[in-house]
Design an enzyme around this catalytic site. Structure first.
Site, PDB file in Angstrom:
ATOM      1  N   HIS A   1      -7.045  -1.847   1.923  1.00 37.12           N
ATOM      2  CA  HIS A   1      -6.427  -0.619   1.418  1.00 37.12           C
ATOM      3  C   HIS A   1      -6.220  -0.712  -0.075  1.00 37.12           C
ATOM      4  O   HIS A   1      -6.305  -1.791  -0.658  1.00 37.12           O
ATOM      5  CB  HIS A   1      -5.052  -0.437   2.086  1.00 37.12           C
TER       6      HIS A   1
ATOM      7  N   HIS B   1      -6.185  -1.244  -6.917  1.00 35.53           N
ATOM      8  CA  HIS B   1      -7.094  -2.286  -6.430  1.00 35.53           C
ATOM      9  C   HIS B   1      -6.938  -2.451  -4.932  1.00 35.53           C
ATOM     10  O   HIS B   1      -5.963  -1.979  -4.342  1.00 35.53           O
ATOM     11  CB  HIS B   1      -6.782  -3.618  -7.112  1.00 35.53           C
TER      12      HIS B   1
HETATM   13  P1  A2P Z   1      -1.147  -4.674  -1.843  1.00 35.43           P
HETATM   14  O1  A2P Z   1      -2.410  -5.417  -1.711  1.00 35.43           O
HETATM   15  O2  A2P Z   1      -0.739  -4.017  -0.587  1.00 35.43           O
HETATM   16  O3  A2P Z   1      -1.165  -3.683  -2.964  1.00 35.43           O
HETATM   17  P2  A2P Z   1       3.143  -8.525  -6.117  1.00 35.43           P
HETATM   18  O4  A2P Z   1       3.096  -7.670  -7.348  1.00 35.43           O
HETATM   19  O5  A2P Z   1       4.186  -8.104  -5.126  1.00 35.43           O
HETATM   20  O6  A2P Z   1       3.171  -9.978  -6.414  1.00 35.43           O
HETATM   21  O7  A2P Z   1       1.768  -8.253  -5.373  1.00 35.43           O
HETATM   22  C1  A2P Z   1       0.547  -8.328  -6.030  1.00 35.43           C
HETATM   23  C2  A2P Z   1      -0.549  -7.781  -5.116  1.00 35.43           C
HETATM   24  O8  A2P Z   1      -0.753  -8.664  -4.003  1.00 35.43           O
HETATM   25  C3  A2P Z   1      -0.238  -6.430  -4.538  1.00 35.43           C
HETATM   26  O9  A2P Z   1      -1.401  -5.670  -4.650  1.00 35.43           O
HETATM   27  C4  A2P Z   1       0.208  -6.705  -3.113  1.00 35.43           C
HETATM   28  O10 A2P Z   1       0.054  -5.746  -2.128  1.00 35.43           O
HETATM   29  C5  A2P Z   1      -0.498  -7.995  -2.785  1.00 35.43           C
HETATM   30  N1  A2P Z   1       0.368  -8.864  -1.967  1.00 35.43           N
HETATM   31  C6  A2P Z   1       1.612  -9.306  -2.287  1.00 35.43           C
HETATM   32  N2  A2P Z   1       2.091 -10.145  -1.343  1.00 35.43           N
HETATM   33  C7  A2P Z   1       1.138 -10.233  -0.384  1.00 35.43           C
HETATM   34  C8  A2P Z   1       1.018 -10.922   0.868  1.00 35.43           C
HETATM   35  N3  A2P Z   1       1.993 -11.724   1.316  1.00 35.43           N
HETATM   36  N4  A2P Z   1      -0.112 -10.743   1.592  1.00 35.43           N
HETATM   37  C9  A2P Z   1      -1.097  -9.936   1.154  1.00 35.43           C
HETATM   38  N5  A2P Z   1      -1.058  -9.259  -0.011  1.00 35.43           N
HETATM   39  C10 A2P Z   1       0.033  -9.398  -0.779  1.00 35.43           C
END
Ligand code: A2P
Length: 214
Positions: free
Chosen positions: A145, A69
């Protein structure tokens, strides 16, 4: 207010359709396999291994992600700044065509860069690029991304930060040396293990705008 009764998700994003996920995982694995065999990559292998003369199997190095995603807003169940304001957007379950324009690899993450359309940018939070490296100023949506994989112990949030870093370097030096012309596009090295493959033909990826709860 009424929002108090709505439960806010962990994050919102564009979720790639499952047929599209399989295709992109294959493309990414082929890229990693080829990258591993390039002399140019071997020359900088130490960026990944930390020691001379050791090999790295990039496909093993990264733990592949499920549910590919493109996160738009990380809400952390309402705890993140701006989460409630964002949650009132209503384009649930609309299908969008994402355009994947580059693949990138660092010792921490592997991901695909997404170039959002004007319409898709309406779903993009204004502060997503607030953590750009010092000195750079990148347009809205630069961080967009799809995380394809993370090295052991690395959180997926790192993928967007790695992408911003590469884009900031690219902005400083808009015409860096192309290391290799590959079938899929031009491969560039940005030091410290940062590689970007700019795709000749962007990959179209259909995705559903929705939210995720663990
Ligand atoms: P990404 O969008 O780069 O894939 P998690 O499993 O660590 O809780 O993260 C869930 C999703 O949210 C993942 O897709 C992750 O990264 C994104 N994510 C986690 N923390 C943040 C943040 N502080 N800012 C933006 N996106 C985040």
């Amino acid at each position: 207010g009424p929002l108090g009764e709505i439960s806010i998700p962990l994050y919102f994003g564009f979720f790639l359709l499952s047929s599209v996920q399989d295709k992109i995982k294959c493309t990414a694995n082929d890229f990693l396999k080829t990258l591993d065999t390039l002399e140019a990559f071997k020359k900088h292998m130490i960026d990944f291994t930390g020691k001379e003369e050791s090999e790295v199997d990039l496909e093993q190095y990264f733990q592949a992600k499920e549910f590919l995603h493109c996160t738009t807003k990380f809400c952390n169940y309402g705890k993140a700044e701006g989460a409630k304001e964002y949650a009132v957007k209503k384009m649930y379950s609309f299908i969008f065509e994402l355009s994947l324009t580059a693949l990138f690899v660092t010792p921490r993450t592997v991901g695909a860069q997404v170039s959002l359309t004007e319409e898709q940018l309406l779903l993009w939070p204004a502060d997503a690029e607030s953590s750009v490296p010092a000195g750079a100023s990148l347009p809205l949506g630069s961080r967009a991304h799809v995380t394809l994989g993370c090295a052991e112990g690395v959180e997926p949030v790192q993928t967007g930060l790695d992408l911003l870093e590469i884009l900031a370097l690219k902005q400083q030096d808009p015409k860096p040396d192309v290391v290799e012309e590959m079938e899929l596009g031009s491969l560039t090295y940005y030091n410290e293990g940062r590689w970007m493959l700019s795709l000749r033909e962007p990959i179209g990826a259909r995705a559903c705008f929705s939210s995720y709860y663990k």
